[in-house]
Write an enzyme that holds these catalytic residues in place. Structure first.
Site, short mmCIF file in Angstrom:
data_model
loop_
_atom_site.label_atom_id
_atom_site.label_comp_id
_atom_site.label_asym_id
_atom_site.label_seq_id
_atom_site.Cartn_x
_atom_site.Cartn_y
_atom_site.Cartn_z
N LYS A 70 3.65 6.19 4.64
CA LYS A 70 2.82 4.99 4.54
C LYS A 70 2.41 4.47 5.92
O LYS A 70 1.91 3.36 6.05
CB LYS A 70 3.57 3.89 3.78
CG LYS A 70 3.99 4.28 2.36
CD LYS A 70 4.83 3.18 1.73
CE LYS A 70 5.45 3.63 0.42
NZ LYS A 70 6.43 2.64 -0.09
N ARG A 95 14.09 -3.82 -7.98
CA ARG A 95 12.70 -3.45 -8.20
C ARG A 95 12.40 -3.47 -9.69
O ARG A 95 13.29 -3.37 -10.51
CB ARG A 95 12.43 -2.00 -7.71
CG ARG A 95 12.78 -1.78 -6.27
CD ARG A 95 11.73 -2.35 -5.38
NE ARG A 95 11.72 -1.69 -4.09
CZ ARG A 95 10.69 -1.01 -3.63
NH1 ARG A 95 9.60 -0.87 -4.36
NH2 ARG A 95 10.74 -0.46 -2.45
N PRO A 154 0.84 -1.21 0.00
CA PRO A 154 0.00 0.00 0.00
C PRO A 154 0.88 1.26 0.00
O PRO A 154 1.84 1.34 0.76
CB PRO A 154 -0.78 -0.11 1.30
CG PRO A 154 -0.70 -1.53 1.71
CD PRO A 154 0.59 -2.05 1.17
N GLU A 155 0.55 2.19 -0.88
CA GLU A 155 1.29 3.45 -0.95
C GLU A 155 0.39 4.58 -0.46
O GLU A 155 -0.70 4.32 0.05
CB GLU A 155 1.79 3.68 -2.39
CG GLU A 155 2.67 2.53 -2.88
CD GLU A 155 3.14 2.68 -4.32
OE1 GLU A 155 3.24 3.82 -4.81
OE2 GLU A 155 3.39 1.65 -4.96
#
Ligand SMILES: [Zn+2]
Length: 289
Positions: A60, A278, A2-3
Site C-alpha cells: 500500500k 476488525r 486505500p488498498e
C-alpha cells in the site's frame, strides 16, 4: 484505508501526470506526518530540486523514485493524493476546479509544488498519513518495505507459491489475508470480497483449508483485485483518484459494508462479525464454516 487497487490507481495516475517533473517546493501544516527526516526543513532540502523519475507501488506504499532517493507515502486511513491547482486562503487550500471542491478533497495537509505549475496535495482528514525520504540503498531495509509479503498480482506469484505462504500460518483466513507480511496490499474491503467470491467463511482456520479452498481463494484474489483496478478502486469512504474523482468498486461490492442487505447469490442476509477489532462481512449461507 486505500488498498492495493486504490494505491495502484493513484500510482498509474501519477506516472501519467507527473513523471519527469521536478519538485520545486513543499508546504505542510502537519509536519508530524513526516517521519524521516523528522525536521521539516531538512525534509524539504532532501527533495526540493529532485526530479520524479517514476512512481511505483509496493503493497500500500507509494514510492516516488528520485535520483538517489525515494519519497515514500503511505496514505493510511483517509489519505489520498490529488493533482491540481489551489490557492491558500486563511490557512485552507481552495480550488475552483470541479471535483476538487468535494469536501473529502479539502483536507490538504501536505503540498508539493511541481515544475509544470501544478501541485500535488495529500488530502487526509484523519492525518494518519505517513511520509518519509530514504536513500535508495536503504529502501529495501526499511521496516515498511522489508517485511512485506509477495505482491498478489505479480505473475511470479503462482498458486504453488501462494500455497507455500499458507503452509506454516495459523489463524483465521480473514486475519491472514489482511496481514501485510503474508501478502501485500489486501485490507478489509478486498479480504471480505475475495472470501465471498471463494465461498470461504472469514473465520475458517487456515490450517483446515483444503487445496481446492486455497485454489478458489487464489483465483478470487486475482479476479477481484484486477476488477477493482479496472473500476479505479473503491470510494465508499474517503478514497478519490488524483483528479479527486470516485472509483466505482463500491457499486459492485458483494458483502463489504452490506450488513443486513440481500446476498446477490442466495438472497439471505449479509452478516457482520468482529475479528480482532476488525469487521468481517459475509453471507452465512454461501460461506459456511
Ligand atoms: Zn449468499
Amino acid at each position: 484505508m486505500p488498498e492495493l487497487p486504490e494505491v495502484e490507481t493513484t500510482v498509474k495516475d501519477l506516472n501519467k501526470k507527473i513523471k519527469g517533473l521536478k519538485i520545486q517546493d513543499v508546504w505542510t501544516d502537519w509536519a508530524k506526518m513526516i517521519k524521516s527526516p523528522k525536521d521539516f526543513n531538512t525534509f524539504k532540502k532532501e527533495i526540493v530540486g529532485e526530479k520524479i523519475k517514476k512512481v511505483e507501488r509496493r503493497g500500500k506504499n507509494i514510492l516516488f523514485r528520485l535520483n538517489s532517493k525515494t519519497l515514500l507515502i503511505h496514505q493510511k486511513l483517509t489519505g489520498h493524493l490529488l493533482i491540481g491547482k489551489w490557492i491558500l486562503k486563511n490557512k485552507e487550500w481552495k480550488s475552483n476546479n470541479g471535483y476538487l471542491k468535494e469536501k473529502v478533497n479539502q483536507y490538504i495537509h501536505l503540498m508539493f509544488y511541481l515544475s509544470n505549475g501544478k501541485m500535488l496535495g495529500l488530502s487526509d482528514l484523519r492525518k494518519f498519513g505517513k511520509v518519509l525520504v530514504v536513500d535508495n540503498k536503504n529502501l529495501e531495509n526499511l521496516e515498511d518495505i522489508k517485511n512485506l509479503g509477495p505482491e498478489p498480482l505479480d505473475k511470479k506469484f503462482t498458486f504453488n507459491k501462494f500455497k507455500e505462504v499458507f503452509k506454516n500460518k495459523r489463524g483465521k483466513i480473514k486475519q491472514v489475508l489482511i496481514n501485510q507480511t503474508v501478502i501485500a496490499g489486501i485490507g478489509n474491503i478486498y479480504s471480505d470480497e475475495i472470501l465471498f467470491e471463494a465461498k470461504i467463511h472469514p473465520l475458517k482456520d487456515v490450517q483446515k483449508l483444503k487445496k481446492d479452498d486455497l485454489k478458489r481463494i487464489y483465483q478470487a484474489m486475482k479476479k477481484i483485485l484486477r476488477r477493482a483496478i479496472v473500476l479505479r478502486g473503491d470510494s465508499m469512504r474517503d478514497y478519490r483518484d488524483t483528479a479527486g474523482k470516485k472509483g466505482r468498486y463500491q457499486e459492485i461490492q458483494k458483502v463489504y459494508q452490506r450488513e443486513g442487505k440481500e446476498c446477490h447469490r442466495c438472497k439471505n442476509k449479509i452478516k457482520r462479525i468482529k475479528i480482532s477489532g476488525r469487521s468481517g462481512h459475509y453471507c452465512p449461507d454461501c460461506q459456511k464454516l
